[in-house]
Each structure stands twice: as structure tokens, then as C-alpha cells.
Design a protein around this motif. Structure first.
Motif, PDB file in Angstrom:
ATOM      1  N   UNK A   1       0.825  -1.211   0.000  1.00  0.00           N
ATOM      2  CA  UNK A   1       0.000   0.000   0.000  1.00  0.00           C
ATOM      3  C   UNK A   1       0.859   1.261   0.000  1.00  0.00           C
ATOM      4  N   UNK A   2       2.150   1.095   0.251  1.00  0.00           N
ATOM      5  CA  UNK A   2       3.056   2.243   0.295  1.00  0.00           C
ATOM      6  C   UNK A   2       3.663   2.493  -1.086  1.00  0.00           C
ATOM      7  N   UNK A   3       3.673   3.727  -1.548  1.00  0.00           N
ATOM      8  CA  UNK A   3       4.245   4.036  -2.855  1.00  0.00           C
ATOM      9  C   UNK A   3       5.724   3.644  -2.925  1.00  0.00           C
ATOM     10  N   UNK A   4       6.125   3.113  -4.059  1.00  0.00           N
ATOM     11  CA  UNK A   4       7.522   2.774  -4.262  1.00  0.00           C
ATOM     12  C   UNK A   4       7.990   1.544  -3.507  1.00  0.00           C
ATOM     13  N   UNK A   5       7.055   0.700  -3.059  1.00  0.00           N
ATOM     14  CA  UNK A   5       7.459  -0.486  -2.296  1.00  0.00           C
ATOM     15  C   UNK A   5       8.195  -1.486  -3.185  1.00  0.00           C
ATOM     16  N   UNK A   6       9.024  -2.294  -2.534  1.00  0.00           N
ATOM     17  CA  UNK A   6       9.903  -3.206  -3.264  1.00  0.00           C
ATOM     18  C   UNK A   6       9.150  -4.331  -3.968  1.00  0.00           C
ATOM     19  N   UNK A   7       7.982  -4.716  -3.427  1.00  0.00           N
ATOM     20  CA  UNK A   7       7.267  -5.856  -3.996  1.00  0.00           C
ATOM     21  C   UNK A   7       6.540  -5.519  -5.292  1.00  0.00           C
ATOM     22  N   UNK A   8       6.344  -4.246  -5.561  1.00  0.00           N
ATOM     23  CA  UNK A   8       5.732  -3.844  -6.820  1.00  0.00           C
ATOM     24  C   UNK A   8       6.737  -3.181  -7.759  1.00  0.00           C
ATOM     25  N   UNK A   9       8.005  -3.241  -7.393  1.00  0.00           N
ATOM     26  CA  UNK A   9       9.067  -2.704  -8.242  1.00  0.00           C
ATOM     27  C   UNK A   9       9.292  -3.673  -9.397  1.00  0.00           C
ATOM     28  N   UNK A  10       9.129  -3.224 -10.644  1.00  0.00           N
ATOM     29  CA  UNK A  10       9.275  -4.132 -11.795  1.00  0.00           C
ATOM     30  C   UNK A  10      10.650  -4.786 -11.897  1.00  0.00           C
ATOM     31  N   UNK A  11      11.660  -4.218 -11.270  1.00  0.00           N
ATOM     32  CA  UNK A  11      12.995  -4.826 -11.310  1.00  0.00           C
ATOM     33  C   UNK A  11      13.018  -6.177 -10.599  1.00  0.00           C
ATOM     34  N   UNK A  12      12.112  -6.376  -9.647  1.00  0.00           N
ATOM     35  CA  UNK A  12      12.127  -7.600  -8.857  1.00  0.00           C
ATOM     36  C   UNK A  12      10.892  -8.468  -9.085  1.00  0.00           C
ATOM     37  N   UNK A  13      10.134  -8.168 -10.128  1.00  0.00           N
ATOM     38  CA  UNK A  13       8.898  -8.904 -10.392  1.00  0.00           C
ATOM     39  C   UNK A  13       9.172 -10.400 -10.555  1.00  0.00           C
ATOM     40  N   UNK A  14       8.412 -11.198  -9.831  1.00  0.00           N
ATOM     41  CA  UNK A  14       8.540 -12.649  -9.928  1.00  0.00           C
ATOM     42  C   UNK A  14       9.772 -13.225  -9.277  1.00  0.00           C
ATOM     43  N   UNK A  15      10.446 -12.479  -8.423  1.00  0.00           N
ATOM     44  CA  UNK A  15      11.673 -12.957  -7.779  1.00  0.00           C
ATOM     45  C   UNK A  15      11.401 -14.220  -6.957  1.00  0.00           C
ATOM     46  N   UNK A  16      12.228 -15.257  -7.104  1.00  0.00           N
ATOM     47  CA  UNK A  16      12.024 -16.488  -6.328  1.00  0.00           C
ATOM     48  C   UNK A  16      12.691 -16.483  -4.961  1.00  0.00           C
ATOM     49  N   UNK A  17      13.419 -15.395  -4.653  1.00  0.00           N
ATOM     50  CA  UNK A  17      14.154 -15.316  -3.383  1.00  0.00           C
ATOM     51  C   UNK A  17      13.794 -14.023  -2.669  1.00  0.00           C
ATOM     52  N   UNK A  18      13.627 -14.110  -1.365  1.00  0.00           N
ATOM     53  CA  UNK A  18      13.390 -12.937  -0.529  1.00  0.00           C
ATOM     54  C   UNK A  18      14.521 -12.839   0.489  1.00  0.00           C
ATOM     55  N   UNK A  19      15.156 -11.675   0.543  1.00  0.00           N
ATOM     56  CA  UNK A  19      16.196 -11.430   1.542  1.00  0.00           C
ATOM     57  C   UNK A  19      15.589 -10.540   2.620  1.00  0.00           C
TER      58      UNK A  19
END
Length: 204
Positions: free
Chosen positions: A48-66
Motif C-alpha cells: 500500500x506504500x508508494x515505491x514499495x519493493x514488492x511492486x518494483x518491476x525490477x524484482x517482479x517474480x523474484x524467487x528469493x526474498x532477503x
């Protein structure tokens, strides 16, 4: 459960600490009777926060979470692992996990990787624009810069993950043994299955 040997690709470089299961999947999503679609609710308050990492297209579909220390704390809801799996995450790297979350992750084919904070900090830096690899064969996390961070995992859990065996799969793997036991019981104690009535001698 699908076998997991290597998880490689883009990683969400989040690093947030003390993320509880209500952040991973809010309580109002627990009404569902299926695991499918829970990924839509994963990290809802963060998204819900603008610019959050989970909606950043650079990381779309990432299989790993750090993530940061104490990931998955809070309630015991298995929906947290279901939601992560539904959004495509196959490994979570953090300095520590809640014991219950770690167990739920393992049962759902997600590799919980514990690394020291300095290793996690390095991966957070690399993952900004480079892939990360989690290898259960070598028990290490590597990067394109020749970083290699060894990690430990219970040998039973490692074997289950690599062979795709959840609790149902483990039971089915013992089908022949279970069948033999049941046949032996049926022959030696038929009354257990209700197939034979006890014969009672009539009193004189």
C-alpha cells in the motif's frame, strides 16, 4: 511438493526486521479455503506504500526474498508460507526465523536460509541489480561476484526438499511397509477390522 535443489534468480532485497505473519498475510485473508491466490494478499500493507519493493518491476517474480532478523514471528498461521509460495518465492534468506514459520516454510517447499548479518548485508547490496543462487547440493548461497556463503540445514529437511517430499509424500513412500503391517494385523488380529466376531462358548 516440487523438488528444490537450486533456487536462482532475482531476489527481493528487503532486509526488514521482525516481520510478523500478519505483515506477510493479513488476517482477513485467512477466510479462504484454498491456497491459490493468497499471493495477492502477501505484504498487503507494505504494498500500500508508494515505491514499495514488492511492486518494483525490477524484482517482479523474484524467487528469493532477503529479509531481516526474526522473520515470520507472530502467529503460527501456515497461510504465511502459502502466500509466499503463491507469489513465487522458493527461498527466504535471513539472520534468523521464527521456529514455527521455518517449519511451515519447509513443509511448503520454501528453503529457509540462515546467514550471518554481514552476509545478508552483502546479499542485500548485490541483489539490487544481480541474481542470487541458493544451492542445496553445496549448501551455499552464491553471487556473480564469487561470493560464497555456506549455510546449514537439518539433513532430514534438506533431503525432503530435494526429493519433493512433504508429510503426505513421506507417508506414501512407506506404502509397502504400511501395507505389509496392515496385512499382518488383519491375519493375526482380524477383530480389529471387524471381520471376525469373537466366539464365546455357551455356558453349561
Amino acid at each position: 511438493m516440487n523438488p528444490v535443489t537450486i533456487v536462482s534468480g532475482t531476489a527481493y532485497p528487503w532486509g526488514a526486521k521482525n516481520i510478523d505473519t500478519d505483515v506477510i498475510i493479513p488476517a482477513h485473508w485467512l477466510k479462504t479455503i484454498t491456497r491459490a491466490g493468497l499471493g495477492r494478499g502477501a505484504f498487503e500493507t507494505v504494498r500500500a506504500q508508494p515505491g514499495n519493493i514488492f511492486d518494483d518491476p525490477r524484482f517482479a517474480g523474484a524467487p528469493i526474498l532477503i529479509a531481516g532478523d526474526n522473520f515470520g514471528c507472530g502467529s503460527s498461521r501456515e497461510h504465511a508460507a502459502w502466500a509466499l509460495a503463491d507469489m513465487g518465492i522458493r527461498a527466504v534468506i535471513a539472520p534468523s526465523f521464527s521456529d514455527i514459520f521455518s517449519g511451515n516454510a519447509f513443509k511448503n517447499g520454501i528453503v529457509p536460509v540462515v546467514l550471518p548479518q554481514d552476509a545478508v548485508d552483502r546479499l542485500l547490496e548485490v541483489a539490487q541489480d544481480q541474481p542470487v543462487t541458493v544451492d542445496l547440493e553445496t549448501m551455499s548461497v552464491t553471487t556473480p561476484f564469487q561470493d560464497r556463503f555456506p549455510f546449514e540445514l537439518d539433513s532430514f529437511r534438506r533431503d525432503c526438499l530435494m526429493n519433493g517430499l512433504d508429510e503426505i509424500g513421506l507417508t506414501l513412500a512407506q506404502d509397502a511397509v504400511i501395507g505389509g503391517f496392515e496385512r499382518e494385523m488383519a491375519q493375526g488380529r482380524p477383530w480389529i477390522e471387524g471381520r471376525a466376531a469373537l466366539q464365546v462358548e455357551p455356558s453349561a
